[in-house]
Design a protein around this motif. Structure first.
Motif, PDB file in Angstrom:
ATOM      1  N   LEU A  39       4.210  -0.987  -9.936  1.00  0.00           N
ATOM      2  CA  LEU A  39       4.716  -2.099 -10.741  1.00  0.00           C
ATOM      3  C   LEU A  39       3.777  -3.269 -10.470  1.00  0.00           C
ATOM      4  CD1 LEU A  39       8.470  -1.642  -9.870  1.00  0.00           C
ATOM      5  CD2 LEU A  39       7.518  -1.378 -12.136  1.00  0.00           C
ATOM      6  N   TRP A  40       3.315  -3.930 -11.528  1.00  0.00           N
ATOM      7  CA  TRP A  40       2.319  -4.990 -11.386  1.00  0.00           C
ATOM      8  C   TRP A  40       2.906  -6.347 -11.766  1.00  0.00           C
ATOM      9  CZ3 TRP A  40      -2.864  -4.165  -9.920  1.00  0.00           C
ATOM     10  CH2 TRP A  40      -3.242  -2.830  -9.784  1.00  0.00           C
ATOM     11  N   THR A  54       1.047  -5.658  -6.524  1.00  0.00           N
ATOM     12  CA  THR A  54       1.716  -4.399  -6.856  1.00  0.00           C
ATOM     13  C   THR A  54       2.942  -4.167  -5.980  1.00  0.00           C
ATOM     14  OG1 THR A  54       0.409  -3.129  -5.276  1.00  0.00           O
ATOM     15  CG2 THR A  54      -0.467  -3.314  -7.514  1.00  0.00           C
ATOM     16  N   VAL A  55       3.860  -3.399  -6.527  1.00  0.00           N
ATOM     17  CA  VAL A  55       5.014  -2.905  -5.773  1.00  0.00           C
ATOM     18  C   VAL A  55       5.033  -1.389  -5.945  1.00  0.00           C
ATOM     19  CG1 VAL A  55       7.520  -2.859  -5.613  1.00  0.00           C
ATOM     20  CG2 VAL A  55       6.350  -5.023  -6.034  1.00  0.00           C
ATOM     21  N   THR A  56       5.179  -0.669  -4.840  1.00  0.00           N
ATOM     22  CA  THR A  56       5.257   0.790  -4.888  1.00  0.00           C
ATOM     23  C   THR A  56       6.662   1.205  -4.463  1.00  0.00           C
ATOM     24  OG1 THR A  56       2.973   0.759  -4.098  1.00  0.00           O
ATOM     25  CG2 THR A  56       4.041   2.897  -4.237  1.00  0.00           C
ATOM     26  N   GLU A  58       8.373   4.049  -4.251  1.00  0.00           N
ATOM     27  CA  GLU A  58       8.615   5.195  -3.362  1.00  0.00           C
ATOM     28  C   GLU A  58       8.189   4.899  -1.920  1.00  0.00           C
ATOM     29  OE1 GLU A  58       4.673   6.116  -5.535  1.00  0.00           O
ATOM     30  OE2 GLU A  58       6.623   5.212  -5.975  1.00  0.00           O
ATOM     31  N   ARG A  59       7.288   3.953  -1.729  1.00  0.00           N
ATOM     32  CA  ARG A  59       6.875   3.596  -0.365  1.00  0.00           C
ATOM     33  C   ARG A  59       7.638   2.388   0.166  1.00  0.00           C
ATOM     34  NH1 ARG A  59       0.400   4.188  -1.546  1.00  0.00           N
ATOM     35  NH2 ARG A  59       0.364   6.443  -1.699  1.00  0.00           N
ATOM     36  N   GLY A  60       8.279   1.643  -0.733  1.00  0.00           N
ATOM     37  CA  GLY A  60       9.054   0.477  -0.303  1.00  0.00           C
ATOM     38  C   GLY A  60       8.204  -0.685   0.148  1.00  0.00           C
ATOM     39  N   VAL A  61       6.996  -0.848  -0.454  1.00  0.00           N
ATOM     40  CA  VAL A  61       6.107  -1.932  -0.032  1.00  0.00           C
ATOM     41  C   VAL A  61       5.546  -2.680  -1.235  1.00  0.00           C
ATOM     42  CG1 VAL A  61       5.414  -0.843   2.136  1.00  0.00           C
ATOM     43  CG2 VAL A  61       4.094  -0.383   0.061  1.00  0.00           C
ATOM     44  N   SER A 545      -1.950   2.007   3.513  1.00  0.00           N
ATOM     45  CA  SER A 545      -0.944   2.893   2.909  1.00  0.00           C
ATOM     46  C   SER A 545      -1.103   2.989   1.398  1.00  0.00           C
ATOM     47  CB  SER A 545       0.469   2.398   3.249  1.00  0.00           C
ATOM     48  OG  SER A 545       0.823   1.282   2.463  1.00  0.00           O
ATOM     49  N   MET A 546      -1.793   1.993   0.789  1.00  0.00           N
ATOM     50  CA  MET A 546      -1.977   1.992  -0.666  1.00  0.00           C
ATOM     51  C   MET A 546      -3.151   2.869  -1.102  1.00  0.00           C
ATOM     52  SD  MET A 546       0.461   0.001  -1.557  1.00  0.00           S
ATOM     53  CE  MET A 546       0.150  -0.396  -3.267  1.00  0.00           C
TER      54      MET A 546
END
Length: 606
Positions: A39-40, A54-56, A58-61, A545-546
């Motif tokens: 998500l941007w 960004t928001v990921t 499934e990773r919660g970050v 992690s990204m």
């Protein structure tokens, strides 16, 4: 992280992260758009016009590819609201009704004996002032004043209102008898230094005392209103270890239950206004601490409510403050309404004159839209009976209406003005459309101008320019990426490389990972981030992690990366040896040069 998790129970942190979805948390501040697996949005931590934040899910970050800011939901709240880690966890736990261990709420604060002593001193001082108001001759005049302003005994008790006698040492003696260090009490804002530095005196004298509580209900400051004439009318506690006025809202601790239920906040200007509104049945009222609305206030409210009703004083200063607050609140995504009071009255005075029912029904529940209020405010600046005044008003009103995105809204307000001033609706609409077209042409090339809330926290020029990383650096990041995803990969790397990473931050992250998995914790970047003790490490781990690292790995891949990591220090030593050999040859020490050449060959074989 500014401060580590200390002794915060693991189950509390895990519950907070489980209940506070990263998309919901970030989405209250940043407008997010789905694109691929991310998500941007526009980064709220630096100024940009092309989304790199960004928001990921499934990773919660979250992670910004430009400025490098990143972390989990707790970290986001810390950065947006200026909270420490314990404060953010405590706040988020409260919002989700996550119970804290019985009798151990202090676990959510790092050990700070001075802070604990100040909290105790403020609690006792509030009770002392309240006792003096209600039970001694000192408080008689103050009590008469409060009753003349229609403060009931119930409200005086509910808000723990007190009185500081007009003497130099009432509180000073009270604190000294209870073994408090007076210099510490002066740093905490309860006392002042006597002239020429000879001892201490009461900071508050001859004032009605309003305790200011944290959102958890602990007294952390006072506001003192002078009884009679004198300046300043209100004296607030200074900023201290406990209190920062730009990050505290008066009465939030009592009103948050109603706010959470209604998703609405009534924002008032004064302590008396909040108390009168409460007695009128308005249980979601808060006030700023004698200061303008700040971004910290807005961020704090954004996590509690969707709508703000501004109920500022009816005088020019109050209306000007409302006009100033509206854009800040709207840019944060709030629906904003404004309660309109008769000229010159504040909410407290309105309740005293007309009663609480009328205030609740005719002022708060009848609040108008922000656009309607702007038009009312504008109208007061023009004499509409004169042609020049009418034309000037229409020109300025069209500026407000033309900026509205909704054509329906524009039509409503244009018809209202046409009817009120006996003008042609079609002419007004034509002028409005021309103005709208002109506005869209003149939008500056600048930086995300219509979303200043989203990127105004840091100045331009802080964005990092991407650089090509050396092979050993990439190898270390790849290894850590595998290790974050899989404890078995961490075990394999730990046995063969340990903490022998070339970059200090990478070695530290690896050490934390080994300790994290040794405690039997599951893989997951969001949970792992809460175990780190350093802000820089948290950003680095989030960025790693990204990386687009495949979930599957084999020992050959890991071995190749480990070999690359181990090769770098050998290469550095070879470079140093070559420089030493050149120096030896320059000085004519050919025997030493030959020895160094042998050492270089041995290193090359390794």
């Amino acid at each position: 992280m500014a401060s580590g998790q200390g002794s915060i129970p693991e189950e509390v942190i895990e519950s907070v992260l489980a209940r506070h979805d990263i998309v919901d948390t970030v989405g209250k501040v940043v407008q997010l758009t789905k694109r691929g697996k991310y998500l941007w949005g526009l980064c709220p931590f630096h100024s940009e016009k092309t989304p790199s934040f960004t928001v990921t899910p499934e990773r919660g970050v979250f992670h910004c590819f430009s400025c490098g800011m990143g972390g989990n939901a707790i970290k986001f709240r810390m950065e947006i609201e200026g909270l420490s880690f314990p404060e953010a966890v405590r706040t988020m736990a409260e919002e989700s009704d996550i119970p804290l261990p019985e009798g151990k709420s202090g676990l959510l604060s790092p050990p700070d004996p001075e802070r604990d002593r100040l909290l105790q001193a403020y609690e006792w001082s509030a009770k002392f002032y309240h006792f003096l108001l209600k039970n001694t001759e000192h408080g008689t005049a103050a009590m008469e004043y409060l009753r003349s302003r229609n403060f009931s005994d119930k409200m005086i008790d509910q808000f723990q209102i007190g009185y500081a006698p007009d003497r130099w040492d009432t509180l000073q003696q009270f604190l000294e008898k209870r073994q408090f260090d007076l210099a510490e009490m002066e740093r905490g804002g309860l006392l002042s230094v006597r002239g020429e530095g000879k001892g201490f005196i009461d900071r508050f004298r001859g004032r009605i005392m309003f305790p200011i509580a944290s959102r958890t209900g602990k007294v952390i400051a006072f506001a003192g209103r002078i009884l009679g004439d004198g300046q300043p009318k209100y004296l607030n506690s200074p900023d201290t270890k406990l209190f920062n006025k730009s990050r505290v809202l008066y009465n939030l601790h009592q009103s948050k239950a109603s706010i959470r239920k209604t998703r609405q906040i009534v924002l008032l200007e004064g302590y008396g206004d909040v108390i009168s509104a409460w007695e009128s049945g308005v249980l979601n009222g808060v006030a700023t601490m004698g200061t303008s609305l700040t971004e910290n206030h807005v961020a704090m409210m954004k996590n509690l409510a969707d709508e703000i009703v501004l109920s500022y004083d009816g005088d020019r200063a109050g209306q000007a403050a409302a006009i100033k607050a509206i854009p800040m609140l709207e840019e944060a995504g709030f629906r904003v309404k404004v309660a309109v009071l008769p000229s010159g009255l504040d909410p407290d005075e309105f309740v005293s004159r007309y009663g609480g029912d009328r205030f609740r029904e005719q002022v708060i529940e009848s609040a108008v839209s922000s656009v309607k209020f702007k038009l009312i405010y504008l109208k007061k600046n023009h004499i509409l009976l004169e042609e020049d005044g009418k034309i000037a008003y229409v020109k300025e009103a069209l500026q407000i209406i033309a900026s509205l995105h909704s054509s329906t809204e524009r039509e409503v307000y244009l018809r209202e003005i046409a009817s009120e001033l006996e003008l042609s609706y079609d002419s007004l609409k034509q002028d409005c459309n021309l103005l709208r077209a002109s506005m869209q042409k003149n939008i500056p090339e600048g930086d995300n101008n219509d979303k200043r809330w989203n990127n105004g926290r840091h100045k331009k020029g802080q964005v990092q320019t991407p650089t090509l990383l050396p092979a050993y650096h990439v190898a270390e990041r790849r290894l850590l990426s595998f290790m974050i995803q899989d404890p078995e990969a961490a075990t394999y790397v730990g046995e063969r490389l340990g903490e022998d990473f070339n970059i200090d931050d990478h070695a530290a992250i690896a050490a934390y990972l080994y300790a994290y998995y040794a405690q039997g914790k599951p893989p997951g970047i969001s949970r792992f981030l809460s175990s780190l003790q350093d802000d820089r490490l948290e950003k680095a781990a989030t960025a790693i992690s990204m990386m687009d690292t495949p979930p599957d790995w084999n020992t050959q891949v890991l071995d190749d990366y480990i070999r690359e990591v181990r090769k770098y220090p050998l290469q550095r030593r070879m470079e140093q040896k070559r420089e030493e050999m050149i120096q030896a040859e320059k000085t004519g020490d050919f025997l030493r040069a030959a020895q160094i050449a042998s050492e270089i060959i041995a290193l090359e074989r390794q």
